[in-house]
Motif scaffolding. Structure first.
Motif, PDB file in Angstrom:
ATOM      1  N   THR A 140       9.896  26.858 -65.669  1.00 56.41           N
ATOM      2  CA  THR A 140      11.217  26.168 -66.265  1.00 56.41           C
ATOM      3  C   THR A 140      12.332  25.905 -65.080  1.00 56.41           C
ATOM      4  OG1 THR A 140      10.743  26.651 -68.624  1.00 56.41           O
ATOM      5  CG2 THR A 140      13.268  26.056 -67.816  1.00 56.41           C
ATOM      6  N   GLU A 141      12.328  26.744 -64.354  1.00 57.94           N
ATOM      7  CA  GLU A 141      13.385  27.162 -63.476  1.00 57.94           C
ATOM      8  C   GLU A 141      12.899  25.948 -62.232  1.00 57.94           C
ATOM      9  OE1 GLU A 141      16.306  28.502 -62.641  1.00 57.94           O
ATOM     10  OE2 GLU A 141      16.391  29.790 -64.479  1.00 57.94           O
ATOM     11  N   VAL A 142      11.744  25.875 -61.951  1.00 54.74           N
ATOM     12  CA  VAL A 142      11.293  25.069 -60.970  1.00 54.74           C
ATOM     13  C   VAL A 142      11.379  23.547 -61.423  1.00 54.74           C
ATOM     14  CG1 VAL A 142       9.099  24.040 -59.683  1.00 54.74           C
ATOM     15  CG2 VAL A 142       9.559  26.635 -59.948  1.00 54.74           C
ATOM     16  N   LEU A 143      11.049  23.367 -62.729  1.00 56.72           N
ATOM     17  CA  LEU A 143      11.135  21.989 -63.237  1.00 56.72           C
ATOM     18  C   LEU A 143      12.650  21.648 -63.179  1.00 56.72           C
ATOM     19  CD1 LEU A 143       8.445  22.124 -66.221  1.00 56.72           C
ATOM     20  CD2 LEU A 143       8.323  21.006 -64.190  1.00 56.72           C
ATOM     21  N   GLU A 144      13.471  22.367 -63.730  1.00 60.88           N
ATOM     22  CA  GLU A 144      14.741  22.094 -63.800  1.00 60.88           C
ATOM     23  C   GLU A 144      15.332  21.704 -62.208  1.00 60.88           C
ATOM     24  OE1 GLU A 144      16.737  24.862 -65.954  1.00 60.88           O
ATOM     25  OE2 GLU A 144      16.227  24.273 -67.912  1.00 60.88           O
ATOM     26  N   ASP A 145      15.116  22.578 -61.462  1.00 63.52           N
ATOM     27  CA  ASP A 145      15.410  22.152 -60.010  1.00 63.52           C
ATOM     28  C   ASP A 145      15.085  20.750 -59.626  1.00 63.52           C
ATOM     29  OD1 ASP A 145      16.671  24.576 -59.751  1.00 63.52           O
ATOM     30  OD2 ASP A 145      15.040  25.459 -58.680  1.00 63.52           O
ATOM     31  N   LEU A 146      13.895  20.322 -60.034  1.00 64.05           N
ATOM     32  CA  LEU A 146      13.293  18.913 -59.545  1.00 64.05           C
ATOM     33  C   LEU A 146      13.961  18.040 -60.616  1.00 64.05           C
ATOM     34  CD1 LEU A 146       9.716  19.943 -58.860  1.00 64.05           C
ATOM     35  CD2 LEU A 146      11.669  19.436 -57.191  1.00 64.05           C
ATOM     36  N   GLY A 147      14.782  18.299 -61.577  1.00 60.47           N
ATOM     37  CA  GLY A 147      15.283  17.056 -62.292  1.00 60.47           C
ATOM     38  C   GLY A 147      14.664  17.007 -63.732  1.00 60.47           C
ATOM     39  N   TYR A 148      13.711  17.605 -64.053  1.00 56.34           N
ATOM     40  CA  TYR A 148      12.575  17.369 -65.288  1.00 56.34           C
ATOM     41  C   TYR A 148      13.353  18.203 -66.453  1.00 56.34           C
ATOM     42  CZ  TYR A 148       8.869  16.030 -61.979  1.00 56.34           C
ATOM     43  OH  TYR A 148       8.525  15.135 -60.975  1.00 56.34           O
ATOM     44  N   THR A 149      12.894  17.521 -67.604  1.00 55.20           N
ATOM     45  CA  THR A 149      13.449  18.340 -68.901  1.00 55.20           C
ATOM     46  C   THR A 149      11.937  19.075 -69.146  1.00 55.20           C
ATOM     47  OG1 THR A 149      14.765  16.325 -69.555  1.00 55.20           O
ATOM     48  CG2 THR A 149      13.948  17.880 -71.299  1.00 55.20           C
ATOM     49  N   ALA A 150      12.585  20.279 -69.631  1.00 58.35           N
ATOM     50  CA  ALA A 150      11.242  21.366 -69.663  1.00 58.35           C
ATOM     51  C   ALA A 150      11.619  21.730 -71.090  1.00 58.35           C
ATOM     52  CB  ALA A 150      11.576  22.625 -68.731  1.00 58.35           C
ATOM     53  N   ILE A 151      10.308  21.650 -71.916  1.00 59.90           N
ATOM     54  CA  ILE A 151      10.237  22.399 -73.332  1.00 59.90           C
ATOM     55  C   ILE A 151       9.088  23.468 -72.930  1.00 59.90           C
ATOM     56  CG2 ILE A 151       9.636  21.706 -75.446  1.00 59.90           C
ATOM     57  CD1 ILE A 151      10.209  18.617 -75.019  1.00 59.90           C
ATOM     58  N   GLU A 152       9.385  24.586 -73.733  1.00 62.42           N
ATOM     59  CA  GLU A 152       8.819  25.515 -73.555  1.00 62.42           C
ATOM     60  C   GLU A 152       8.148  26.010 -74.991  1.00 62.42           C
ATOM     61  OE1 GLU A 152      10.495  29.109 -72.036  1.00 62.42           O
ATOM     62  OE2 GLU A 152      11.878  28.134 -71.000  1.00 62.42           O
ATOM     63  N   ALA A 153       6.884  26.452 -75.110  1.00 63.47           N
ATOM     64  CA  ALA A 153       6.169  26.848 -76.310  1.00 63.47           C
ATOM     65  C   ALA A 153       5.254  28.454 -75.963  1.00 63.47           C
ATOM     66  CB  ALA A 153       4.953  26.027 -76.757  1.00 63.47           C
ATOM     67  N   GLY A 154       5.168  29.081 -76.825  1.00 62.01           N
ATOM     68  CA  GLY A 154       4.698  30.556 -76.594  1.00 62.01           C
ATOM     69  C   GLY A 154       3.128  30.583 -76.758  1.00 62.01           C
ATOM     70  N   ASP A 155       2.795  29.641 -77.729  1.00 65.14           N
ATOM     71  CA  ASP A 155       1.327  29.795 -78.032  1.00 65.14           C
ATOM     72  C   ASP A 155       0.596  28.392 -78.337  1.00 65.14           C
ATOM     73  OD1 ASP A 155       2.022  29.036 -80.703  1.00 65.14           O
ATOM     74  OD2 ASP A 155       2.146  31.049 -81.029  1.00 65.14           O
ATOM     75  N   SER A 156      -0.631  28.311 -78.618  1.00 63.52           N
ATOM     76  CA  SER A 156      -1.183  26.917 -78.825  1.00 63.52           C
ATOM     77  C   SER A 156      -0.825  26.351 -79.856  1.00 63.52           C
ATOM     78  CB  SER A 156      -2.645  27.187 -78.713  1.00 63.52           C
ATOM     79  OG  SER A 156      -3.170  27.841 -79.642  1.00 63.52           O
ATOM     80  N   ALA A 157      -0.533  27.136 -81.056  1.00 60.05           N
ATOM     81  CA  ALA A 157      -0.079  26.469 -82.307  1.00 60.05           C
ATOM     82  C   ALA A 157       1.152  25.646 -82.143  1.00 60.05           C
ATOM     83  CB  ALA A 157       0.143  27.277 -83.384  1.00 60.05           C
ATOM     84  N   ALA A 158       2.174  26.278 -81.262  1.00 64.37           N
ATOM     85  CA  ALA A 158       3.444  25.572 -81.249  1.00 64.37           C
ATOM     86  C   ALA A 158       3.260  24.431 -80.244  1.00 64.37           C
ATOM     87  CB  ALA A 158       4.600  26.616 -80.631  1.00 64.37           C
ATOM     88  N   GLY A 159       2.677  24.689 -79.201  1.00 62.31           N
ATOM     89  CA  GLY A 159       2.423  23.712 -78.015  1.00 62.31           C
ATOM     90  C   GLY A 159       2.104  22.539 -78.822  1.00 62.31           C
ATOM     91  N   LEU A 160       0.746  22.564 -79.659  1.00 59.62           N
ATOM     92  CA  LEU A 160       0.200  21.362 -80.099  1.00 59.62           C
ATOM     93  C   LEU A 160       1.184  20.660 -81.025  1.00 59.62           C
ATOM     94  CD1 LEU A 160      -2.464  19.635 -80.355  1.00 59.62           C
ATOM     95  CD2 LEU A 160      -3.397  21.441 -82.224  1.00 59.62           C
ATOM     96  N   LYS A 161       1.908  21.451 -81.819  1.00 61.27           N
ATOM     97  CA  LYS A 161       2.824  20.953 -82.610  1.00 61.27           C
ATOM     98  C   LYS A 161       3.911  19.964 -81.946  1.00 61.27           C
ATOM     99  CE  LYS A 161       6.560  21.954 -86.453  1.00 61.27           C
ATOM    100  NZ  LYS A 161       6.902  23.163 -86.982  1.00 61.27           N
ATOM    101  N   VAL A 162       4.207  20.482 -80.922  1.00 60.76           N
ATOM    102  CA  VAL A 162       4.894  19.514 -79.767  1.00 60.76           C
ATOM    103  C   VAL A 162       4.335  18.294 -79.599  1.00 60.76           C
ATOM    104  CG1 VAL A 162       6.519  19.247 -77.916  1.00 60.76           C
ATOM    105  CG2 VAL A 162       6.552  21.405 -79.029  1.00 60.76           C
TER     106      VAL A 162
END
Length: 809
Positions: free
Chosen positions: A705-727
Motif C-alpha cells: 500500500t505504501e508503494v502504491l500510494e507513493d506512486l499515486g494509486y488508490t489502494a484497497i486492502e483485503a485479508g482473505d480471498s472471500a473479502a477480496g472476491l466481494k470487492v
C-alpha cells in the motif's frame, strides 16, 4: 474320318505308354482338322494350371510344352471345370479371350478349342486344339475330336486295367510265395449229416509247407495227418457251411506247434472251399509263458512300490493333490488336511477356486491353464483355512493325460518373515528420512539464526541510535540488516529450488547470449589460476527457462569446479542441441524429445560413484565446516527438474568431472530486450487508478500500500480471498489485482483471480508469493495479463511490475 479312327485304333494297340497314345491322338486330329497344334494337358488339382508334356505341331510351329495358367488365356476356366467344351473362332474378338491376346500371339494362336475330360466330377485333362488363324469350329470337327479323345481314353483305361491286373497277379503271387504266414485253400468233405470228415489241400504256399514240414498240396488230411484233432474239422466245416469267418489260436499236437489261425470261405459256397492263414506263434507262446511268470514277480514289485508311494502320499509334509483340467479336486493327501484343515470329503469333487482367497483367483486361473499343457513353474497363492484364516502355498505341477498332479509347500512362515523384513526396511528408510529432515532443519536453524541475529541486532541498534539522536550510524546498521535479509531470501530460494517448488519465471532464452553476458563475472569469481573456455554451438535452440535461475545454476557449477581444482586447471562451458530418442531418454531418465544441453567440465579431482550418488542431497558438502552450505547442487538439480529437464554427472576420480544440464527446447523466438525501473523513476498513476491488494499478512499489505500510494494509486486492502472476491464482484473500479497465492477464505489466489475474471475479463493480476505450487500458476505459463513476483522482493521491482501491467491494457 472313319478310316482315320480305325487307323488310330490299330496304332494305339502298338503303343505302350499313355503319353505316346495321347500324342498319336493329337497327331490324328491335327492332320484331320488341319491344325497348327494339338496336345493333351494335365490339369492341377485346384484347376488353375495346365501342364503340356508333348504336343503335335504342324510344320514351322512353336511348341507349347510347359505349365500354363488358364487365367493368362482368358476367362473360360469355369466352363471347362463344368465339363463344357470351349471353342473360340477368333481369340482377338471373343469376349472370353480378347483381354489376353498377347498370350495367344506369343504361341501364334488365332483360334482354339479346349475339350475337357472329367474324372469324379473334377477336371483332369484338356484336349487343346489350335489354329494359327481365325476360323469357325464346326460341330462335326468338335465331335470328331471328342470321338478321338474318347477312343484314346478307353484304350488308355483298358491298358491301365490290364496292367493293374498283371501287377496285382504278380503282387499276389509274390506275396503268396514270400510271406512268412502259412496260407492254403482247402476243400471240405461232409457226410450225409453235414459233418466235416476230411479236407483236401487245394493250394499251399511255401510257408505253409515249412510250418507243417511236408509238401501237402493235393493231399487229403487223412493221408498225411490221420490223427489230427477233431476241432480243426469242425471249425473249417462251420466256416464252409455258414460263411462266418473264424479267428483262433490253437496247438496242433500233430505238428507240436501253436498257430494263430484265420479262416474264411472263398469262391462258390457249393465248392465248400476255405482259405486259411497260419501264423506260427510257438515262440510267442513261449514268451507269453515267460512273461506270465515275470508278471507274477512284477506284480509283487508294483504292489511294493505302490505301498511306498502311498506312504509318501500319506506321510509327506507337503500338500499333494490331483485335479482335472477344470480345477476340480480328484484326490488330496493328509497334508492338505493338516495344513488347511479341510478333509478329503470337504475338497474332492469341488473346484479349487472355492478354497482360494478371491484376490488370487486370477493368477491361479492362469497357472491352471498353463499346467493343462506343460509343467508349471513355481506359483504362489493363498488358500482359506477351515478356521477362517489363510495359508500361503507355493505350487509346482505337471499334466498327465486329463489330470494335473500338483505339489504345494506351506510358506506362510516365510511370507511373514519376508513381510517383517520389509517392514523393518521401511522403518529403516523412514529413520533415514527423519535423519535427513533433522539434518535439513538443523542446517536451516543454524543459518537462519545467524541471519536473524544480524537482522534483529541491527534493528535494535538502529532503534537505540535513533532514540539517542545519533543518525549517522543508522545507514550502516540498515545496510547490515538488508544484506542479512537478502541472504535469507537467497537461502529460501535455494531450498525451494532443491524441493522443486520455487516460483520460476520461464522465458524463451538464448543460452549462448546469457553465458556470454555472465562470462566476465564467472572469470572474476573463479580467479586467475583457472583458465576458462566457452564453446557455444552454432544454431543453438532457444530454451524455455528462468534466466536468473540458470545464471545462478551456472555460477554454482563453476564455483564447485574451481573448488575441485585447488592448484588451478581448466573450466569449459559448452552448449549443444540434443535430440533424445526413447532409448537415450530412458538412460537419462527423461521424456524423449529435443533439449538444449549446457555442460560444465573441469580438470579437477573428480568424484567416485558413491560420492556422485550423494551430491544432490541437501546440505551434503565435501568442503570444510563453514565453507559451504551443501545446497548448491541441490538447487541446480531442483531448477533443472522443475524446468522440465534433467542433470547428469560424468566423473572419475582423478579425471575431472562434467555436469550437464538438459533443458527443454523452446519452439519460437527469444525476447532479447528487458526493462527495469527504479522506484523513483516509475511513472506516476493516472487519476483514479485503483489497485486491490489481497494478502493475509498485514505487514505485506502495508508495504504494498505504501508503494502504491507513493506512486499515486488508490489502494484497497483485503485479508482473505472471500473479502477480496466481494470487492472484485462489486462495481468499484479495479485496475489491478495484487494477490498472494496461498490465501485463507476458501480459495487460493489463482482461484479468486479466475472467479473475478468472469465479471472482469480484462483484469490484470500480479501474484506475489513466497512459494507457489506449479499447479496454481500453471507450471509458470501465465496469460500475458498475469505475472508472478517472488517474495521477498525489492520495492522498485514491485513498482515496475505494477506499472507494466496497468499500462499494458
Amino acid at each position: 474320318m472313319e478310316a482315320m479312327l480305325i487307323e488310330l485304333s490299330e496304332r494305339l494297340r502298338t503303343l505302350d505308354t499313355p503319353q505316346a497314345m495321347a500324342l498319336a491322338a493329337a497327331e490324328t486330329v491335327g492332320h484331320a482338322l488341319s491344325l497348327s497344334r494339338a496336345a493333351y494337358g494335365d490339369v492341377d488339382e485346384p484347376g488353375q494350371h495346365i501342364v503340356i508334356a508333348r504336343d503335335w505341331l504342324a510344320s514351322g510351329q512353336r511348341s507349347a510344352a510347359g505349365s500354363h495358367s488358364f487365367a493368362d488365356y482368358g476367362n473360360f476356366n469355369e466352363a471347362l471345370r463344368r465339363g463344357e467344351d470351349v471353342a473360340v473362332a477368333d481369340v482377338t474378338v471373343d469376349p472370353r479371350t480378347v483381354g489376353q491376346v498377347d498370350s495367344f500371339r506369343a504361341l501364334d494362336i488365332g483360334s482354339m478349342a479346349n475339350l475337357p475330360l472329367m474324372e469324379d466330377g473334377h477336371l483332369k485333362v484338356v484336349f487343346c486344339l489350335h489354329r494359327d488363324r481365325a476360323q469357325y469350329w464346326s460341330a462335326e470337327e468338335l465331335a470328331f475330336a471328342r470321338r478321338v479323345m474318347d477312343r484314346t481314353e478307353v484304350e488308355i483305361a483298358r491298358r491301365s486295367v490290364s496292367k493293374q491286373l498283371r501287377e496285382s497277379e504278380t503282387r499276389y503271387r509274390t506275396l503268396f510265395e514270400s510271406i512268412d504266414v502259412g496260407f492254403c485253400i482247402v476243400e471240405m468233405k461232409f457226410d450225409d449229416a453235414d459233418r466235416a470228415v476230411d479236407y483236401r489241400i487245394v493250394e499251399a504256399n511255401p510257408a505253409f509247407e515249412r510250418q507243417t514240414g511236408a509238401k501237402v498240396a493235393g493231399l487229403w488230411v487223412s493221408e498225411f495227418a490221420p490223427d489230427l484233432e477233431r476241432h480243426w474239422f469242425d471249425t473249417y466245416g462251420r466256416v464252409a457251411l455258414t460263411g462266418e469267418p473264424a479267428h483262433f489260436e490253437n496247438k496242433a499236437d500233430r505238428f507240436g506247434r501253436w498257430f494263430d489261425v484265420r479262416a474264411l470261405r472263398v469262391g462258390d459256397p457249393a465248392d465248400h472251399r476255405v482259405a486259411i492263414f497260419f501264423s506260427d506263434i510257438n515262440d510267442r507262446k513261449g514268451m507269453e509263458e515267460a512273461l506270465r511268470r515275470l508278471n507274477d514277480t512284477l506284480e509283487q514289485k508294483v504292489q511294493e512300490r505302490t505301498q511306498e508311494r502311498d506312504r509318501l502320499w500319506s506321510n509327506t509334509q507337503d500338500i499333494q493333490v490331483i485335479i482335472d483340467g477344470e480345477g476340480v479336486f480328484q484326490a488330496v493327501n493328509p497334508a492338505f488336511t493338516a495344513i488347511l484343515g479341510w478333509t478329503s470329503e470337504d475338497a474332492v469333487g469341488k473346484p479349487l477356486f472355492e478354497f482360494l482367497i478371491p484376490d488370487d483367483e486370477g493368477v491361479t486361473d492362469r497357472a491352471l491353464q498353463h499346467a493343462r499343457v506343460q509343467s508349471l513353474p513355481v506359483v504362489e497363492n493363498r488358500y482359506r483355512h477351515k478356521d477362517g484364516g489363510f495359508r500361503w502355498i507355493s505350487w509346482v505341477a505337471a499334466p498327465d493325460g486329463d489330470l494335473i498332479y500338483a505339489s504345494g509347500r506351506h510358506i506362510t512362515a516365510e511370507k511373514e518373515q519376508a513381510e517383517a523384513l520389509q517392514n523393518t526396511e521401511e522403518a529403516l528408510r523412514q529413520s533415514q528420512k527423519m535423519e535427513a529432515v533433522g539434518q535439513l532443519t538443523g542446517g536451516l536453524a543454524h543459518d537462519f539464526n545467524n541471519l536473524l541475529a544480524g537482522i534483529s541486532g541491527s534493528l535494535e541498534l538502529m532503534q537505540k541510535r535513533i532514540d539517542q539522536g545519533r543518525f549517522t550510524d543508522v545507514d550502516r546498521y540498515m545496510t547490515v540488516a538488508q544484506g542479512a535479509a537478502k541472504r535469507a531470501a537467497a537461502l529460501t530460494h535455494r531450498l525451494l529450488a532443491f524441493s522443486r517448488r520455487q516460483t520460476l519465471d520461464p522465458k524463451p532464452t538464448n543460452v549462448n547470449r546469457l553465458i556470454s553476458g555472465m562470462e566476465e563475472l564467472v572469470r572474476r569469481t573463479v580467479g586467475p589460476a583457472i583458465h576458462m573456455e566457452v564453446v557455444g554451438a552454432a544454431g543453438i535452440w532457444p530454451a524455455l527457462i528462468d534466466p536468473g535461475q540458470l545464471e545462478n545454476a551456472l555460477l554454482n557449477l563453476c564455483i564447485n569446479a574451481r573448488d575441485a581444482m585447488p592448484d588451478g586447471g581448466r573450466i569449459t562451458i559448452e552448449t549443444a542441441n540434443k535430440w533424445l530418442d526413447e532409448n537415450g531418454a530412458r538412460q537419462h531418465d527423461m521424456a524423449p524429445g529435443q533439449y538444449l544441453s549446457v555442460c560444465v567440465t573441469d580438470t579437477g579431482t573428480g568424484m567416485s560413484p558413491s560420492l556422485i550418488a550423494k551430491v544432490f542431497e541437501p546440505f551434503f558438502t565435501t568442503k570444510p565446516l563453514g565453507q559451504g552450505t551443501g545446497l548448491g547442487l541441490s538447487m541446480v538439480y531442483g531448477f533443472a527438474k522443475q524446468s522440465g529437464g534433467q542433470v547428469r554427472i560424468y566423473s572419475e576420480v582423478g579425471e575431472g568431472s562434467t555436469i550437464c544440464l538438459y533443458l527443454p527446447r523452446h519452439y519460437g523466438e527469444t525476447d532479447e530486450e528487458g526493462l527495469a525501473q527504479k522506484l523513483d523513476e516509475a511513472s506516476r498513476a493516472e487519476q483514479g487508478e485503483t489497485v486491490l491488494i489481497v494478502d493475509d499478512e498485514p505487514s505485506v499489505r502495508m508495504l504494498v500500500t505504501e508503494v502504491l500510494e507513493d506512486l499515486g494509486y488508490t489502494a484497497i486492502e483485503a485479508g482473505d480471498s472471500a473479502a477480496g472476491l466481494k470487492v472484485l464482484q462489486s462495481d468499484v473500479r479495479i485496475d489491478l489485482l495484487v494477490t498472494d497465492v496461498g490465501l485463507p477464505g476458501g480459495m487460493n489466489g489463482r482461484q479468486m483471480a479466475d472467479a473475478a475474471r468472469e465479471r472482469r475479463p480484462d483484469l490484470r493480476v500480479l501474484f506475489i508469493t513466497g512459494y507457489a505450487e506449479n499447479s496454481v500458476i500453471t507450471n509458470g505459463h501465465l496469460d500475458p495479463s498475469m505475472q508472478v513476483l517472488t517474495k521477498p522482493f525489492a520495492m522498485d521491482t514491485l513498482a515496475s511490475r505494477i506499472k507494466d501491467l496497468i499500462t499494458s491494457r
